[in-house]
Design an enzyme around this catalytic site. Structure first.
Site, PDB file in Angstrom:
ATOM      1  N   LYS A   1       0.802  -1.231  -0.116  1.00  0.00           N
ATOM      2  CA  LYS A   1      -0.098   0.010   0.121  1.00  0.00           C
ATOM      3  C   LYS A   1       0.828   1.461  -0.036  1.00  0.00           C
ATOM      4  O   LYS A   1       0.338   2.417  -0.057  1.00  0.00           O
ATOM      5  CB  LYS A   1      -0.930  -0.033   1.270  1.00  0.00           C
ATOM      6  N   CYS A   2       2.228   1.271   0.184  1.00  0.00           N
ATOM      7  CA  CYS A   2       3.083   2.257   0.330  1.00  0.00           C
ATOM      8  C   CYS A   2       3.839   2.483  -1.002  1.00  0.00           C
ATOM      9  O   CYS A   2       4.185   1.667  -1.411  1.00  0.00           O
ATOM     10  CB  CYS A   2       4.034   2.050   1.189  1.00  0.00           C
ATOM     11  N   GLY A   3       3.670   3.606  -1.480  1.00  0.00           N
ATOM     12  CA  GLY A   3       4.250   3.964  -3.033  1.00  0.00           C
ATOM     13  C   GLY A   3       5.621   3.994  -2.932  1.00  0.00           C
ATOM     14  O   GLY A   3       6.028   3.570  -4.056  1.00  0.00           O
TER      15      GLY A   3
END
Length: 113
Positions: A10-12
C-alpha cells in the site's frame, strides 16, 4: 543479485523501491512485514547493519508512535513496540549482500546494489 525487501504494497515508496530492484534484475524476496513481521533479533540486525538505531527506523506518520512516547524511548522499547505492532516499522527496508538500507527515498536502494 539477491535482495530481500520488507514491503508494504500500500506504500508508494515501497512499490517504487521494489520496481527499482526488479528493473535491475535482482532476485527479490518480498516479505510483507505487516503479515510476516521480522523477529526482534532480525529487526535489531537490520537496523544495526543499516547503521541506524531503531528510533531512526520508527514510522511516525500514520501511527500513534508520538502519542505513545516512542520517539524518545530507549532503542529496546522501540524494538519491543515494533515487534508488537509492525506498522511502527518504517519501510521499505532492503537487505542485500552489500548491506541494508531504509529506502526513503527509494533511490537509496542503489547504494546496496
Amino acid at each position: 543479485m539477491k535482495a530481500t525487501i520488507w514491503h508494504n504494497p500500500k506504500c508508494g515508496t515501497s512499490r517504487k523501491t521494489l520496481a527499482l530492484l526488479e528493473e535491475r534484475g535482482c532476485e527479490v524476496e518480498v516479505v510483507e512485514y505487516l503479515k510476516t513481521p521480522p523477529s526482534r533479533d532480525k529487526l535489531a540486525q537490520l537496523f544495526r547493519d543499516a547503521g541506524m538505531s531503531p528510533n531512526e527506523g520508527l514510522r511516525l506518520r500514520g501511527t500513534d508512535a508520538e502519542e505513545r512516547g516512542l520517539p524518545g524511548a530507549t532503542p529496546d522499547a522501540v524494538l519491543d513496540a515494533m515487534v508488537a505492532d509492525p506498522i511502527l516499522i518504517n519501510r521499505p527496508i532492503v537487505e542485500t549482500d552489500k548491506g541494508v538500507r531504509l529506502c526513503r527515498p527509494q533511490e537509496t536502494v542503489l547504494e546496496i546494489l
